[in-house]
Motif scaffolding. Structure first.
Motif, short mmCIF file in Angstrom:
data_model
loop_
_atom_site.label_atom_id
_atom_site.label_comp_id
_atom_site.label_asym_id
_atom_site.label_seq_id
_atom_site.Cartn_x
_atom_site.Cartn_y
_atom_site.Cartn_z
N UNK A 167 0.83 -1.22 0.00
CA UNK A 167 0.00 0.00 0.00
C UNK A 167 0.86 1.26 0.00
N UNK A 168 2.09 1.16 0.50
CA UNK A 168 2.99 2.30 0.53
C UNK A 168 3.64 2.56 -0.83
N UNK A 169 3.62 1.56 -1.71
CA UNK A 169 4.35 1.63 -2.97
C UNK A 169 3.42 1.92 -4.14
N UNK A 170 3.99 2.46 -5.20
CA UNK A 170 3.26 2.64 -6.46
C UNK A 170 3.39 1.43 -7.37
N UNK A 171 4.51 0.72 -7.26
CA UNK A 171 4.77 -0.49 -8.03
C UNK A 171 5.51 -1.45 -7.12
N UNK A 172 5.24 -2.75 -7.29
CA UNK A 172 5.90 -3.80 -6.49
C UNK A 172 6.70 -4.69 -7.43
N UNK A 173 7.96 -4.96 -7.06
CA UNK A 173 8.80 -5.89 -7.81
C UNK A 173 8.99 -7.16 -6.99
N UNK A 174 8.59 -8.29 -7.57
CA UNK A 174 8.84 -9.59 -6.96
C UNK A 174 10.16 -10.11 -7.51
N UNK A 175 11.19 -10.04 -6.68
CA UNK A 175 12.53 -10.52 -7.05
C UNK A 175 12.91 -11.72 -6.20
#
Length: 255
Positions: free
Chosen positions: A115-123
């Motif tokens: 919720x804090x992010x604009x985009x999430x990266x699953x690495x």
């Protein structure tokens, strides 16, 4: 915006400009996993001027990581990855705010971070964590950029429910067969670095409002003439994460 000269090679791009650069400065990206994928993605995001990076990992640097995890150096062996990565990223761009989230993150913590992010990266590199990240992105309605690499093969997908597309669980069934690990099957460093770099690119394009190919799965074989294949994905109406199994009634995508 401070120090425009730092970003002038981007600002001259018509698709970025001063307004786009300010947009990146005002954005937050969550990167979960600082192994081979995250080691490539995080420096490009920090270097591009993303204003805030939320970083999560649970491991310490191992000597075997150095073959492909370019955030770290010989002197970092044994150190907490979060601390070592933050030191490198701050040296690269002190303007980038870093929030360090020691893993493993609970479902509630994942949701709060998404919720804090604009985009999430699953690495990350395991299915249980990938499904947990997907659930958080579905609940927070945030775009997810997923990458994976093993041997000479890589894959990249962008999942964005805001565009009516599928989620990660539409593509993979939770509780299926365990995936091979890089420790078992091997991985060439530039392969995972390429996919991680493309994850950063997809995130930047999303933040700039550019087409990030949501709803497609791109498969790369670096050994076979470096060929790419693109598969169009469809949203599963009975997906346990985003479909009508949750009481939702999504429209069926043409992707």
């Amino acid at each position: 915006m401070s120090n425009l000269s730092r970003y002038r090679r981007q600002i001259v791009l018509r698709e970025v400009g001063v307004n786009g650069q300010q947009l990146l400065r005002d954005s937050s990206v969550l990167v979960i996993g600082l192994g081979g994928l995250g080691s490539a993605a995080a420096p490009y995001l920090a270097g591009a001027g993303i204003g805030r990076l939320l970083l999560s990992d649970l491991d310490r640097v191992d000597l075997s990581n150095l073959q492909r995890q370019t955030l770290y150096r010989q002197a970092d062996v044994g150190r907490d990855k979060l601390a070592a990565a933050a030191e490198t990223l701050r040296a690269l761009n002190p303007e980038c705010e870093l929030d360090l989230l020691p893993g493993p993150l609970s479902d509630a913590a994942l949701l709060a971070a998404a919720r804090e992010a604009d985009v999430v990266l699953d690495c990350t590199d395991n299915f249980p964590t990938r499904f947990a990240i997907n659930r958080a992105c579905v609940a927070a309605r945030k775009p997810l950029v997923s990458g994976a690499a093993i041997r000479f093969e890589g894959q990249l997908a962008v999942f964005d429910l805001r565009r009516g597309g599928p989620c990660y669980a539409c593509l993979y069934a939770e509780g299926g067969e365990a995936a091979e690990t890089c420790e078992e099957a091997g991985i060439l460093g530039p392969v995972v670095g390429t996919i991680g770099s493309l994850q950063a690119l997809a995130a930047i394009k999303l933040l700039l409002g550019q087409d990030a190919e949501a709803g497609t799965l791109r498969l790369w074989n670096a050994l076979d003439r470096q060929q790419w294949r693109t598969l169009n994905l469809r949203r599963e109406l009975r997906c346990p994460a985003c479909g009508d199994a949750r009481g939702d009634k999504p429209h069926e995508s043409n992707l």
